[in-house]
Scaffold this motif. Structure first.
Motif, PDB file in Angstrom:
ATOM      1  N   SER A 103      35.614  33.238  30.797  1.00 41.27           N
ATOM      2  CA  SER A 103      35.880  34.672  30.727  1.00 41.27           C
ATOM      3  C   SER A 103      36.239  35.107  29.301  1.00 41.27           C
ATOM      4  CB  SER A 103      36.958  35.047  31.748  1.00 41.27           C
ATOM      5  OG  SER A 103      36.726  36.334  32.268  1.00 41.27           O
ATOM      6  N   THR A 105      39.075  35.638  27.799  1.00 41.99           N
ATOM      7  CA  THR A 105      40.146  34.868  27.166  1.00 41.99           C
ATOM      8  C   THR A 105      39.581  33.583  26.572  1.00 41.99           C
ATOM      9  OG1 THR A 105      41.652  35.704  28.846  1.00 41.99           O
ATOM     10  CG2 THR A 105      42.414  33.825  27.553  1.00 41.99           C
ATOM     11  N   ASN A 184      42.184  48.257  24.786  1.00 42.43           N
ATOM     12  CA  ASN A 184      43.376  47.926  25.563  1.00 42.43           C
ATOM     13  C   ASN A 184      44.503  47.634  24.585  1.00 42.43           C
ATOM     14  OD1 ASN A 184      45.321  46.852  27.247  1.00 42.43           O
ATOM     15  ND2 ASN A 184      44.132  45.065  27.867  1.00 42.43           N
ATOM     16  N   ASP A 212      35.384  42.038  20.861  1.00 41.64           N
ATOM     17  CA  ASP A 212      35.855  41.616  22.180  1.00 41.64           C
ATOM     18  C   ASP A 212      35.424  42.718  23.151  1.00 41.64           C
ATOM     19  OD1 ASP A 212      37.091  40.728  24.425  1.00 41.64           O
ATOM     20  OD2 ASP A 212      39.140  40.830  23.643  1.00 41.64           O
ATOM     21  N   TYR A 215      35.149  45.280  28.732  1.00 43.02           N
ATOM     22  CA  TYR A 215      35.023  46.428  29.630  1.00 43.02           C
ATOM     23  C   TYR A 215      33.679  47.134  29.531  1.00 43.02           C
ATOM     24  CZ  TYR A 215      40.088  45.827  29.844  1.00 43.02           C
ATOM     25  OH  TYR A 215      41.349  45.304  30.021  1.00 43.02           O
ATOM     26  N   SER A 245      33.159  39.615  28.922  1.00 44.89           N
ATOM     27  CA  SER A 245      33.843  39.205  30.147  1.00 44.89           C
ATOM     28  C   SER A 245      33.235  39.965  31.312  1.00 44.89           C
ATOM     29  CB  SER A 245      35.327  39.549  30.031  1.00 44.89           C
ATOM     30  OG  SER A 245      35.933  39.521  31.312  1.00 44.89           O
TER      31      SER A 245
HETATM   32  N1  PLP Z   1      40.103  41.177  26.009  1.00 45.24           N
HETATM   33  C1  PLP Z   1      40.735  42.287  26.369  1.00 45.24           C
HETATM   34  C2  PLP Z   1      40.870  43.392  25.393  1.00 45.24           C
HETATM   35  C3  PLP Z   1      41.262  42.413  27.653  1.00 45.24           C
HETATM   36  O1  PLP Z   1      41.888  43.534  27.995  1.00 45.24           O
HETATM   37  C4  PLP Z   1      41.113  41.348  28.558  1.00 45.24           C
HETATM   38  C5  PLP Z   1      41.689  41.430  29.894  1.00 45.24           C
HETATM   39  O2  PLP Z   1      42.633  42.085  30.179  1.00 45.24           O
HETATM   40  C6  PLP Z   1      40.419  40.210  28.124  1.00 45.24           C
HETATM   41  C7  PLP Z   1      39.932  40.158  26.845  1.00 45.24           C
HETATM   42  C8  PLP Z   1      40.165  38.985  28.919  1.00 45.24           C
HETATM   43  O3  PLP Z   1      40.155  38.993  30.251  1.00 45.24           O
HETATM   44  P1  PLP Z   1      39.474  37.806  31.035  1.00 45.24           P
HETATM   45  O4  PLP Z   1      39.881  36.548  30.391  1.00 45.24           O
HETATM   46  O5  PLP Z   1      40.000  37.955  32.411  1.00 45.24           O
HETATM   47  O6  PLP Z   1      38.008  38.037  30.931  1.00 45.24           O
END
Ligand code: PLP
Length: 393
Positions: A103, A105, A184, A212, A215, A245
């Motif tokens: 994902s 992260t 975010n 990154d 969304y 992701s």
């Molecule tokens: N990057 C941003 C800016 C995010 O807000 C999030 C999740 O909240 C992620 C990466 C990574 O999420 P995940 O590892 O669940 O794909």
């Protein structure tokens, strides 16, 4: 004594702390607006129809053998097209390579570990503020970090001049972390014109842009529109990195499906060399779901519709929240509620006001005043607005 008796307690993740308090609250009308996960207008988690259909098609048709270190090739090919566009010259000319990751992260962490290994003196420039885990990821990868201006509290919008200035004054060839869309926690994105200017300045400075994209489709409801920053940078001839992701936009949160794309070179072999001793190879099930959805025109159309449905519901909640706040006579400006985009509203509430919302109104959110709009429903938005009005007047 235990073998690990000397290990101190780790600090609590702020989001988990909120969830614990929420769970302990016995009020039947309690609201959890902390977690960044989509909920229906009935407040329930969703599995998309396109995903259910993909599951049916997959069921019984595949073995559970390991994927290669870099993951499922079809998944990677479809993912990079989704991010960079079907017509992307860099894809046609095989100038990019991708690997499947755990994902968003996992993508960020792989990028960070790669930086540590091959650019040990580099500093990552991170927007202020950013998703809190960005700081942890690059910290644990032992990469130095500094921030660049992004959000302007006075307007609750973009600090465009500050951002440009910080990009200009960073040493040439710096590494910049950018949120491709639906920033975010602020919900504030540059306009297309601003992205063009950011791209031009970054190009001039020889900076490396790392997008990154957690969304895609969740901001505007349109996956193509939400990828415009990346496409502007590609058109300008940047070599970039991109993390994708499928947690939010395909609702595959716990399946851990992501993709990391970079320019094709020895970098690919090194990314795999980092992944191999860390987790060996990525999980197969979610990648098959994404591949089935994106690889079938009909299912892809359905997915586009469903992402738009989620984005539209969030946008509608923004409108209702603002209307309710103005309707009950709040004299404060609430235009940022509808100006911002994506899953979160950076409300401008102070930590003390957030505490008051929790203690007096059973409404929980992070102390920076970030509201997960995806957790607001037409049944709860009125009560949220009243409580926000009470703690701000
Ligand atoms: N990057 C941003 C800016 C995010 O807000 C999030 C999740 O909240 C992620 C990466 C990574 O999420 P995940 O590892 O669940 O794909």
């Amino acid at each position: 004594a235990s073998f690990w008796a000397k290990v101190p307690q780790a600090p609590k993740d702020p989001i988990l702390g909120i969830t614990e308090k929420f769970l302990a609250d016995e009020d039947p009308c309690k609201m959890n607006l902390g977690v960044g996960a989509y909920r229906t207008d009935q407040g329930k988690p969703v599995v998309l129809d396109c995903v259910r259909e993909a599951e049916k098609r997959i069921a019984g048709n595949f073995n559970m053998e390991y994927l290669p270190i870099g993951g499922l090739k079809e998944f990677n090919d479809l993912s990079v097209k989704l991010a960079y566009g079907d017509e992307c010259a860099a894809i046609a000319e095989a100038r990019v390579a991708s690997i499947q990751t755990l994902s968003g992260t996992g993508s960020c962490r792989l990028m960070a570990d790669f930086m540590h290994k091959f650019a040990p003196d580099a500093t990552v420039y991170i927007p202020s503020p950013t998703w809190a885990n960005h700081h942890n990821i690059w910290r644990d990868a032992n990469v130095a970090q500094t921030s660049f201006r992004y959000y302007k509290p006075s307007t609750r919008g973009l600090d465009f001049e500050g951002m440009i200035e910080d990009i200009q004054t960073a040493p040439s060839g710096s590494f910049f972390l950018l949120h491709a869309c639906a920033h975010n926690p602020t919900g504030v994105d540059p306009t297309s014109e601003q992205w063009s200017e950011i791209s031009a300045v970054m190009k001039e400075k020889g900076h490396f842009p790392f997008f990154d994209m957690a969304y895609q489709g969740f901001a505007s409801g349109d996956c193509v529109h939400d990828a415009r920053a990346i496409r502007i940078f590609l058109d300008d001839g940047h070599q970039l990195g991109c993390s994708q992701s499928y947690a939010k936009n395909m609702g595959l949160y716990g399946q851990r499906v992501g993709c990391l794309t970079f320019e094709a070179s020895a970098v690919e072999s090194q990314m795999k060399a980092i992944a191999r001793p860390m987790y060996s190879n990525p999980p197969v099930y979610g990648a098959r779901i994404v591949t089935t959805v994106l690889g079938d025109e009909e299912l892809k159309e359905l997915w586009y519709k469903e992402v738009k449905g989620m984005a539209d519901r969030i946008i509608h909640m923004r409108t209702l929240l603002r209307e309710n706040l103005e309707g009950i006579g709040s004299s404060l400006p609430w235009n940022h509620v509808t100006d911002q985009i994506g899953m979160f509203c950076f409300s401008g509430l102070t930590p003390e006001q957030v505490d008051e919302l929790a203690n007096d109104h059973h409404i929980y959110m992070t102390r920076n005043g970030r509201i997960s709009m995806a957790g607001v429903t037409s049944g709860t938005v009125g009560r949220l607005a009243e409580a926000m009005h009470k703690v701000t007047s």
